[in-house]
Design a protein around this motif. Structure first.
Motif, short mmCIF file in Angstrom:
data_model
loop_
_atom_site.label_atom_id
_atom_site.label_comp_id
_atom_site.label_asym_id
_atom_site.label_seq_id
_atom_site.Cartn_x
_atom_site.Cartn_y
_atom_site.Cartn_z
N TYR A 95 1.48 4.07 10.31
CA TYR A 95 2.88 3.73 10.10
C TYR A 95 2.99 2.26 9.74
O TYR A 95 2.07 1.50 9.90
N LYS A 126 -0.93 -3.24 -1.16
CA LYS A 126 -2.20 -3.37 -1.86
C LYS A 126 -1.92 -4.12 -3.16
O LYS A 126 -1.01 -3.75 -3.89
N TYR A 184 -1.14 4.54 14.36
CA TYR A 184 -1.86 4.20 13.14
C TYR A 184 -1.28 4.98 11.97
O TYR A 184 -0.97 6.15 12.08
N TYR A 196 6.85 -8.44 9.22
CA TYR A 196 6.65 -8.14 10.63
C TYR A 196 7.25 -9.21 11.51
O TYR A 196 7.78 -8.93 12.58
N ILE A 226 4.28 -0.98 7.08
CA ILE A 226 4.25 -1.33 5.67
C ILE A 226 2.81 -1.46 5.21
O ILE A 226 1.99 -2.06 5.89
N LYS A 227 2.53 -0.89 4.05
CA LYS A 227 1.20 -1.00 3.46
C LYS A 227 1.37 -1.74 2.13
O LYS A 227 2.22 -1.39 1.32
N GLY A 247 -6.36 -5.18 7.70
CA GLY A 247 -6.46 -5.27 6.25
C GLY A 247 -7.86 -5.62 5.82
O GLY A 247 -8.78 -5.69 6.62
N ALA A 293 -5.57 -5.60 0.83
CA ALA A 293 -4.77 -4.52 1.41
C ALA A 293 -4.39 -4.93 2.81
O ALA A 293 -5.21 -5.46 3.56
N ARG A 331 -8.65 -6.70 11.92
CA ARG A 331 -7.54 -6.05 12.63
C ARG A 331 -7.13 -6.95 13.78
O ARG A 331 -7.94 -7.73 14.31
N ALA A 364 3.75 -9.31 3.94
CA ALA A 364 3.70 -8.28 4.99
C ALA A 364 3.81 -8.92 6.36
O ALA A 364 4.56 -8.46 7.22
N ASN A 385 -1.63 -5.80 12.91
CA ASN A 385 -1.97 -5.81 11.49
C ASN A 385 -3.45 -5.51 11.31
O ASN A 385 -4.25 -5.67 12.22
N GLN A 436 -1.81 -3.75 6.30
CA GLN A 436 -0.91 -2.82 6.96
C GLN A 436 -0.47 -3.47 8.25
O GLN A 436 -1.24 -4.06 8.94
#
Length: 142
Positions: free
Chosen positions: A36, A41, A34, A19, A38-39, A122, A140, A111, A15, A120, A142
């Protein structure tokens, strides 16, 4: 650390790599609202106690050992750190992050802070695996 754990961690790093590529393409990625982006897991069972895995992850200076493109993590205090990632073409991306959740032996959440090259957030969670088979590590991003 076994191969499955390394694959899990590398998948989490994918991820950040995405980015980095997106940032290098000239598209702004740190202004998305918030929810939006790529997520990712992933979960893997590691034959180690949760407390041992938590300690490894909680010591942020260990994280660069897991990624070739993560150049370093400078720890400021028990909550804040500075991260440097080598993107494609050798360009460095940097951000400061803060730990937002810290449950001893269970979970670490984070974060990035405003002004990051890569927004990012997670968490990594550690749960006892059924049948005494070690720990389920859930990551996880994001």
């Amino acid at each position: 650390m076994n191969r499955k754990a390394q694959v899990l961690i590398a998948g989490a790093g994918a991820a950040a790599g995405f980015y980095a590529v997106k940032a290098l393409s000239g598209k702004r990625i740190n202004t998305l609202p918030y929810g939006y982006g790529i997520k990712i897991k992933k979960a893997v069972t590691v034959n180690r106690p949760a407390e041992q895995l938590y300690s490894f992850w909680h010591n942020l200076k260990n994280v660069p050992k897991l990624f070739d493109n993560l150049l370093g993590v400078e720890v400021f205090d028990d909550r804040r750190s500075h991260w440097t990632l080598r993107g494609r073409g050798g360009i460095c991306l940097e951000w400061e992050a803060e730990i937002t959740v810290d449950r001893l032996g269970e979970m670490v959440g984070w974060r990035s802070l405003p002004g990051a090259d890569i927004d990012n957030a997670g968490y990594v969670r550690f749960e006892r695996a059924a049948g005494g088979r070690g720990t389920v590590v859930r990551v996880a991003l994001q």
